[in-house]
Design a protein around this motif. Sequence first.
Motif, PDB file in Angstrom:
ATOM      1  N   TYR A 141       1.177  -0.990   0.462  1.00  0.00           N
ATOM      2  CA  TYR A 141       0.252   0.322   0.365  1.00  0.00           C
ATOM      3  C   TYR A 141       0.696   1.114  -0.193  1.00  0.00           C
ATOM      4  O   TYR A 141       2.300   1.557   0.715  1.00  0.00           O
ATOM      5  CB  TYR A 141      -1.045  -0.094   1.073  1.00  0.00           C
ATOM      6  CG  TYR A 141      -1.892  -0.842   1.159  1.00  0.00           C
ATOM      7  CD1 TYR A 141      -3.076  -1.401   0.488  1.00  0.00           C
ATOM      8  CD2 TYR A 141      -1.267  -2.440   2.055  1.00  0.00           C
ATOM      9  CE1 TYR A 141      -4.070  -2.345   0.798  1.00  0.00           C
ATOM     10  CE2 TYR A 141      -2.874  -3.529   2.355  1.00  0.00           C
ATOM     11  CZ  TYR A 141      -3.826  -3.142   1.382  1.00  0.00           C
ATOM     12  OH  TYR A 141      -4.211  -4.532   0.825  1.00  0.00           O
ATOM     13  N   ASP A 142       0.345   2.124  -0.637  1.00  0.00           N
ATOM     14  CA  ASP A 142       0.973   3.618  -0.805  1.00  0.00           C
ATOM     15  C   ASP A 142       0.779   4.038   0.358  1.00  0.00           C
ATOM     16  O   ASP A 142       1.602   5.672   0.924  1.00  0.00           O
ATOM     17  CB  ASP A 142       1.121   4.335  -2.392  1.00  0.00           C
ATOM     18  CG  ASP A 142       1.403   2.707  -3.419  1.00  0.00           C
ATOM     19  OD1 ASP A 142       2.153   3.483  -3.784  1.00  0.00           O
ATOM     20  OD2 ASP A 142       0.310   2.110  -3.324  1.00  0.00           O
ATOM     21  N   ASN A 149      -1.761   1.980  -4.805  1.00  0.00           N
ATOM     22  CA  ASN A 149      -1.125   3.078  -6.313  1.00  0.00           C
ATOM     23  C   ASN A 149      -1.826   1.812  -7.327  1.00  0.00           C
ATOM     24  O   ASN A 149      -1.474   0.604  -7.555  1.00  0.00           O
ATOM     25  CB  ASN A 149      -0.317   3.536  -6.515  1.00  0.00           C
ATOM     26  CG  ASN A 149       0.353   4.117  -7.602  1.00  0.00           C
ATOM     27  OD1 ASN A 149      -1.101   3.606  -8.799  1.00  0.00           O
ATOM     28  ND2 ASN A 149       0.887   4.740  -7.806  1.00  0.00           N
ATOM     29  N   HIS A 191       4.867  -1.650  -7.028  1.00  0.00           N
ATOM     30  CA  HIS A 191       5.748  -2.605  -5.843  1.00  0.00           C
ATOM     31  C   HIS A 191       5.911  -4.239  -5.985  1.00  0.00           C
ATOM     32  O   HIS A 191       6.177  -5.055  -5.148  1.00  0.00           O
ATOM     33  CB  HIS A 191       5.432  -2.749  -4.931  1.00  0.00           C
ATOM     34  CG  HIS A 191       4.949  -1.352  -4.195  1.00  0.00           C
ATOM     35  ND1 HIS A 191       5.959   0.210  -4.520  1.00  0.00           N
ATOM     36  CD2 HIS A 191       3.407  -0.306  -4.392  1.00  0.00           C
ATOM     37  CE1 HIS A 191       5.498   1.223  -3.967  1.00  0.00           C
ATOM     38  NE2 HIS A 191       3.742   0.688  -3.808  1.00  0.00           N
ATOM     39  N   ILE A 226       7.006   8.548  -7.828  1.00  0.00           N
ATOM     40  CA  ILE A 226       7.040   7.770  -6.830  1.00  0.00           C
ATOM     41  C   ILE A 226       7.796   7.451  -5.452  1.00  0.00           C
ATOM     42  O   ILE A 226       7.195   7.788  -4.643  1.00  0.00           O
ATOM     43  CB  ILE A 226       7.342   6.558  -7.993  1.00  0.00           C
ATOM     44  CG1 ILE A 226       6.662   6.101  -9.005  1.00  0.00           C
ATOM     45  CG2 ILE A 226       6.611   5.296  -6.405  1.00  0.00           C
ATOM     46  CD1 ILE A 226       6.022   4.658 -10.146  1.00  0.00           C
ATOM     47  N   GLN A 251       6.923  10.608  -3.649  1.00  0.00           N
ATOM     48  CA  GLN A 251       5.124  10.742  -3.238  1.00  0.00           C
ATOM     49  C   GLN A 251       5.555   9.410  -1.895  1.00  0.00           C
ATOM     50  O   GLN A 251       4.337   9.399  -0.857  1.00  0.00           O
ATOM     51  CB  GLN A 251       4.453   9.221  -4.035  1.00  0.00           C
ATOM     52  CG  GLN A 251       3.941  10.257  -5.158  1.00  0.00           C
ATOM     53  CD  GLN A 251       3.175  10.099  -5.845  1.00  0.00           C
ATOM     54  OE1 GLN A 251       3.265   8.263  -6.172  1.00  0.00           O
ATOM     55  NE2 GLN A 251       2.605  10.927  -7.355  1.00  0.00           N
ATOM     56  N   LEU A 252       6.331   8.143  -1.753  1.00  0.00           N
ATOM     57  CA  LEU A 252       6.399   7.302  -0.545  1.00  0.00           C
ATOM     58  C   LEU A 252       6.767   7.777   0.259  1.00  0.00           C
ATOM     59  O   LEU A 252       7.197   7.370   1.940  1.00  0.00           O
ATOM     60  CB  LEU A 252       7.143   6.533  -1.186  1.00  0.00           C
ATOM     61  CG  LEU A 252       6.270   4.844  -2.258  1.00  0.00           C
ATOM     62  CD1 LEU A 252       7.397   4.286  -2.791  1.00  0.00           C
ATOM     63  CD2 LEU A 252       5.347   4.897  -1.745  1.00  0.00           C
ATOM     64  N   ARG A 263       6.866   1.843   2.300  1.00  0.00           N
ATOM     65  CA  ARG A 263       5.478   1.510   1.606  1.00  0.00           C
ATOM     66  C   ARG A 263       4.996   0.614   3.193  1.00  0.00           C
ATOM     67  O   ARG A 263       5.618   0.003   3.704  1.00  0.00           O
ATOM     68  CB  ARG A 263       5.786   0.548   0.077  1.00  0.00           C
ATOM     69  CG  ARG A 263       6.376  -0.426   0.220  1.00  0.00           C
ATOM     70  CD  ARG A 263       6.993  -0.568  -1.413  1.00  0.00           C
ATOM     71  NE  ARG A 263       8.191  -1.662  -1.255  1.00  0.00           N
ATOM     72  CZ  ARG A 263       8.256  -2.207  -3.033  1.00  0.00           C
ATOM     73  NH1 ARG A 263       8.020  -1.096  -3.796  1.00  0.00           N
ATOM     74  NH2 ARG A 263       9.270  -3.216  -2.408  1.00  0.00           N
TER      75      ARG A 263
END
Length: 400
Positions: free
Chosen positions: A133-134, A144, A216, A262, A265-266, A356
């Motif tokens: 899960y992001d 995502n 992922h 990405i 965002q993480l 993550r």
Amino acid sequence: CATMVSLQGGERSVVQALCVGFSVLSVLYCDASRRFIKVVPARHRGRPIATVLVLVAVGSLGWFMASSMHKYERQVEQFVNQFLQQQSESSSVGFSESSTLGSVSLKKDRNSQQTALRVISSVEPGYFRARAYDFYENRKWLINIEGRATYPQGSSPSSVRSDTHNGQAFRISDGTDPGTQKLEVWPDADLGDTFAGPLRTSWLYADARIVTVDTHDVMRSGEAIAGVPYTLLVRDARQRSTEQSNTTEDASAPFGSESAVILQQLATPPAWTQKNQRLAELGSSLFKDCETVDEKLAATRRYFKDNYSYSLKVAPPAETEQEPLEWFLLEQPPAHCEYFASGAAVLLRMAGVPCRYIVGFVVSEQNQYSGEWVARNEDAHAWVEAYDETVGWVTVDATP
């Protein structure tokens, strides 16, 4: 039935021969121990000849059946499993597109001894990822939906193929090393279309025409039949580090052209973390002496180990305006793995570490007779994977 043990190579033929010999000797012993009333003095050869012929026929048939059962045992087991699944509803843990805090612990607390995975491996399989899960929003983790479709490869490592089930080879991740650890996985039907597997899975051998791999490397297929086995090839973590240090590949680009976006965002914490002064002070004090990602991971594990205890029963505040994770990080109540993993993800993101949230199983129980590794409902777990540009993705289990 008396020899349901894990055998390698020629051991099976030796044990099989001993079993047939033991059966023949048992019959001869019983036959020689019986008493007969002689009604005629003449001796007949009919009975001994018939006994020998029967024993030869039974021994040969026993050898043939044992060899056939060994060759087709997975197909027979698959047929039996599919039949049983039609008769009773499965009760193992499944995973959805979002993960609310407490959902995994609720499922693992029910039917805790139900088998979810069986894995054939020469070493302990460890962490099996089912979902990654992001984003954390509105008290739940979200996925995502981006990903790529993977099709069967014409050329694949011979080691990924299996003689126990049908399938095709799918390449999951790039790398010069295809992987040295081979795992044959027998999932419960409740896992549905998910091919659960360890981090750094490089190849998948499964009965499907197309496999979807998200950003992922979580593997799924809408065509997969629930409960059907599959095989994985996994790279060793040390090999991954060697590859990165010996090539010009950018270690900070694990997702291709969109990697920087990405990773950013993480590494972004939830908005509510910036509004709480106590939480900001906690992050500052926790990582004040940390310079590397590895030091930040160690500080996070140490913080939860030294200040928390484990419990499946968690009672977050009833006030709807208070964030459960905020309460968890500041009040330090007893909690379960979902809170520890979520709390670790929040703290690490506050420190600028991309990470993550992962849910799946810890496969560490071994059947002492068959040699298989088993994961039950009670082995469902949540943890974090953090990105270190020097070694790639690292498993972080913050649960004390």
